[in-house]
Motif scaffolding. Structure first.
Motif, PDB file in Angstrom:
ATOM      1  N   VAL A  20       0.828  -1.213   0.000  1.00 36.54           N
ATOM      2  CA  VAL A  20       0.000   0.000   0.000  1.00 36.54           C
ATOM      3  C   VAL A  20       0.862   1.262   0.000  1.00 36.54           C
ATOM      4  O   VAL A  20       0.593   2.211  -0.732  1.00 36.54           O
TER       5      VAL A  20
ATOM      6  N   SER B 264      -1.149   6.250  -5.329  1.00 36.33           N
ATOM      7  CA  SER B 264      -1.923   5.009  -5.402  1.00 36.33           C
ATOM      8  C   SER B 264      -2.001   4.458  -6.814  1.00 36.33           C
ATOM      9  O   SER B 264      -2.213   3.255  -7.000  1.00 36.33           O
TER      10      SER B 264
ATOM     11  N   GLY C 293      -8.846  -1.832  -4.843  1.00 33.28           N
ATOM     12  CA  GLY C 293      -9.708  -1.143  -3.887  1.00 33.28           C
ATOM     13  C   GLY C 293      -8.995  -0.125  -3.027  1.00 33.28           C
ATOM     14  O   GLY C 293      -9.569   0.375  -2.055  1.00 33.28           O
ATOM     15  N   LEU C 294      -7.755   0.200  -3.360  1.00 34.01           N
ATOM     16  CA  LEU C 294      -7.010   1.164  -2.564  1.00 34.01           C
ATOM     17  C   LEU C 294      -7.573   2.561  -2.782  1.00 34.01           C
ATOM     18  O   LEU C 294      -7.850   2.963  -3.905  1.00 34.01           O
ATOM     19  N   GLY C 295      -7.725   3.311  -1.690  1.00 28.55           N
ATOM     20  CA  GLY C 295      -8.206   4.676  -1.807  1.00 28.55           C
ATOM     21  C   GLY C 295      -7.219   5.555  -2.553  1.00 28.55           C
ATOM     22  O   GLY C 295      -6.030   5.252  -2.660  1.00 28.55           O
TER      23      GLY C 295
ATOM     24  N   ALA D  46     -11.084   7.487   3.219  1.00 30.16           N
ATOM     25  CA  ALA D  46     -11.300   6.046   3.354  1.00 30.16           C
ATOM     26  C   ALA D  46     -10.305   5.242   2.524  1.00 30.16           C
ATOM     27  O   ALA D  46      -9.779   5.701   1.502  1.00 30.16           O
ATOM     28  N   ASN D  47     -10.032   4.011   2.995  1.00 23.62           N
ATOM     29  CA  ASN D  47      -9.296   2.988   2.248  1.00 23.62           C
ATOM     30  C   ASN D  47      -7.814   3.290   2.029  1.00 23.62           C
ATOM     31  O   ASN D  47      -7.168   2.632   1.216  1.00 23.62           O
ATOM     32  N   HIS D  48      -7.291   4.304   2.722  1.00 22.74           N
ATOM     33  CA  HIS D  48      -5.855   4.562   2.611  1.00 22.74           C
ATOM     34  C   HIS D  48      -5.354   5.069   3.947  1.00 22.74           C
ATOM     35  O   HIS D  48      -5.928   5.997   4.518  1.00 22.74           O
TER      36      HIS D  48
ATOM     37  N   SER E 118      -6.515   8.353   6.283  1.00 23.68           N
ATOM     38  CA  SER E 118      -7.193   8.066   7.546  1.00 23.68           C
ATOM     39  C   SER E 118      -6.478   8.714   8.721  1.00 23.68           C
ATOM     40  O   SER E 118      -7.095   9.379   9.559  1.00 23.68           O
TER      41      SER E 118
END
Length: 294
Positions: A126, A136, A143-145, A216-218, A222
């Motif tokens: 990630v 990213s 699905g990575l933010g 979200a998702n990273h 966050s």
């Protein structure tokens, strides 16, 4: 007989109050409403009104309870001993807030100092084994933010730092004026502080709208938004706190010897200043890297 029932101590034994139980019911209703809102949002039909009953009850409790506290102070119940204990309570509250922010700094530095930690699932993939993370678009994690870049610390974040530090001087000016019974300086200093607090919040909202990453998702987004977002919430609370003090000052409240409400607000505001200095230094400057937006 009258002397036997006279008050023989400096403590304030408060009368029975409905606000603790009313506040507890409001907090429970707010928690249940928040859970129901999140469930409805996950189902695709968010119902924000679930939160409103509990929120309104909590706000009403805060207004009514603090109104009673102000009334008790005006009636002479806040003896020097009571004021000292109120200060102890405010110090402990701020200490608990310090530990609250320690948790968010801990989360941030855990990811920043160990970006290639093998124990944590997919952290290397990630983050690309570095901090700030690689964009990213260059990762292969589904699905990575979105993460494009960090903020330029010497742009709007630096301006916000100057705004908040200036507000710390204006609230000190107001406190100094109050201690010398200069009502005009008290009101003007508080007014400037409130305006600067609103300006800081507006600048941070603009900054958030132009962020190169999402919440979200990273892990970067966050940790960034949890730390700076909760600080922003504290700025809003402090601005409301100081606005109430401004209104009270304009109505003739506070004296050089009786002003704990204002003093508590000033302490809280200085705490917000100090937290921002740590956020700016650690997250915006140290954690900016070289790939920041302009």
């Amino acid at each position: 007989m009258a002397e036997a029932h006279a008050k023989q101590h400096d403590y304030h034994l408060v009368n029975p109050s409905p606000w603790p139980i009313v506040g507890a019911v409001g907090a429970l209703a707010l928690a249940i409403g928040a859970i129901m809102f999140f469930i409805s949002k996950k189902a695709g039909t968010p119902q924000l009104w679930y939160v409103l009953p509990g929120l309104l009850l909590v706000i009403f409790t805060m207004f009514a309870w603090w109104r009673d506290v102000i009334k008790e102070a005006n009636e002479g119940y806040e003896t020097p001993v009571v004021q000292l204990h109120l200060r102890y309570g405010m110090i402990l509250f701020i200490a608990s807030e310090v530990m609250f922010f320690v948790a968010w700094f801990w989360a941030y530095f855990d990811a920043a100092l160990y970006p290639d930690e093998a124990i944590t699932y997919a952290r290397t993939q990630v983050l690309g084994g570095q901090w700030p993370p690689i964009p990213s678009a260059e990762t292969d994690v589904a699905g990575l933010g979105s993460f494009k870049h960090t903020f330029d610390p010497w742009g709007l974040p630096f301006v916000n730092t100057l705004i908040l530090l200036t507000s710390g001087t204006t609230v000190t000016w107001a406190h100094h004026a109050l201690l010398h019974n200069e009502r005009r300086g008290l009101v003007l200093g508080l007014f400037c502080t409130v305006v600067l607090g609103i300006l800081f919040t507006a600048c941070q909202a603009y900054e958030y709208m132009h962020a190169g990453f999402g919440f979200a998702n990273h892990i970067y987004g966050s940790t960034f938004f949890m730390a700076t977002g909760f600080h922003g919430f504290h700025v809003i609370v402090g601005t409301i706190f100081l606005t109430v003090c401004l209104i009270r000052a304009m109505r003739g409240a506070f004296t050089p010897k009786m002003h704990f409400g204002f003093e508590a607000a000033a302490w809280y505001w200085h705490f917000v200043d100090v937290v921002w200095l740590f956020l700016f230094t650690c997250i915006y400057v140290w954690g900016a890297g070289s790939n920041y937006g302009h």
